[in-house]
Design a protein around this motif. Structure first.
Motif, mmCIF file in Angstrom:
data_model
loop_
_atom_site.group_PDB
_atom_site.id
_atom_site.type_symbol
_atom_site.label_atom_id
_atom_site.label_comp_id
_atom_site.label_asym_id
_atom_site.label_seq_id
_atom_site.Cartn_x
_atom_site.Cartn_y
_atom_site.Cartn_z
ATOM 1 N N ARG A 118 41.401 -20.124 -35.514
ATOM 2 C CA ARG A 118 40.726 -19.902 -36.855
ATOM 3 C C ARG A 118 41.346 -18.351 -37.299
ATOM 4 N NH1 ARG A 118 37.268 -22.733 -33.976
ATOM 5 N NH2 ARG A 118 36.166 -20.552 -32.955
ATOM 6 N N LYS A 126 32.873 -27.343 -42.847
ATOM 7 C CA LYS A 126 33.027 -26.790 -41.610
ATOM 8 C C LYS A 126 33.075 -27.933 -40.727
ATOM 9 C CE LYS A 126 31.341 -22.797 -42.554
ATOM 10 N NZ LYS A 126 30.154 -21.542 -42.397
ATOM 11 N N THR A 178 34.894 -33.102 -39.831
ATOM 12 C CA THR A 178 34.699 -32.058 -40.952
ATOM 13 C C THR A 178 33.373 -32.560 -41.465
ATOM 14 O OG1 THR A 178 37.046 -31.646 -41.132
ATOM 15 C CG2 THR A 178 35.678 -31.006 -43.049
ATOM 16 N N GLN A 207 26.511 -23.071 -46.005
ATOM 17 C CA GLN A 207 26.351 -22.862 -44.752
ATOM 18 C C GLN A 207 27.065 -23.989 -44.163
ATOM 19 O OE1 GLN A 207 22.399 -22.074 -44.388
ATOM 20 N NE2 GLN A 207 23.050 -19.912 -43.570
ATOM 21 N N ASN A 262 31.536 -24.773 -36.723
ATOM 22 C CA ASN A 262 32.659 -23.929 -36.599
ATOM 23 C C ASN A 262 33.374 -23.710 -37.963
ATOM 24 O OD1 ASN A 262 32.454 -22.506 -34.327
ATOM 25 N ND2 ASN A 262 33.838 -23.853 -33.254
ATOM 26 N N GLU A 263 34.138 -22.584 -38.123
ATOM 27 C CA GLU A 263 35.158 -22.880 -39.383
ATOM 28 C C GLU A 263 36.133 -23.752 -38.857
ATOM 29 O OE1 GLU A 263 34.991 -21.229 -42.510
ATOM 30 O OE2 GLU A 263 33.106 -20.540 -41.992
#
Length: 161
Positions: A130, A79, A48, A75, A97-98
């Motif tokens: 997700r 993530k 993360t 951004q 990625n999320e």
């Protein structure tokens, strides 16, 4: 057009030379100095990303190409890294990625909603996912495996997909 002639024995050799003009077009693809967020240490896949360990670094790049890279902390922070991110290197948007909203094996709420009727139950996701992912879930009460879509609040909408 230029013409040159030379007589050699009984032969006359004539050379015609055409003046060819080369046209050069320049395309306005100006490079600019743009600030990118870059890691100050290695970030490994699955890690993360937080605010710590990020610095700003300027690169000379076309503005149109800069849209493919992370430009702001919005951004990036929170993530998950999809690949190894190297210190001092710009980060592609596709490299993050999320985070997973639902974890495999961690109970979640299942929702069946027809508008007039709403039924909720507890289920165990058989895979992580997700928001918006379509996953399989085992209903804890009946033991039946169903499929559903992960909602933004972490619930899983089942049935009538």
């Amino acid at each position: 057009m230029m013409t040159a002639a030379k007589i050699i024995g009984n032969w006359t050799i004539r050379v015609l030379a055409l003046c060819l003009c080369a046209l050069v077009f320049s395309v306005a693809a100006r490079a600019e100095r743009i600030a990118f967020l870059v890691p100050s240490q290695i970030i490994y896949p699955g890690q993360t990303i937080g605010n710590a360990g990020l610095t700003e670094k300027y690169f000379t790049i076309r503005a149109s190409a800069a849209a493919q890279y992370v430009l702001s902390s919005d951004q990036l922070v929170g993530k998950i890294s999809r690949r190894t991110l190297l210190p001092g290197q710009p980060i592609l948007l596709t490299a993050v990625n999320e985070p997973d909203m639902v974890q495999r094996g961690v109970p979640a709420v299942l929702v069946f909603d027809t508008g007039a009727l709403v039924i909720t139950a507890r289920g165990t996701p058989l895979e992580a996912g997700r928001v918006g992912d379509f996953i399989k879930v085992r209903n804890l009460d009946s033991g039946i495996t169903v499929s559903g879509t992960i909602l933004a609040d972490g619930r899983i909408q089942v049935g009538m997909q």
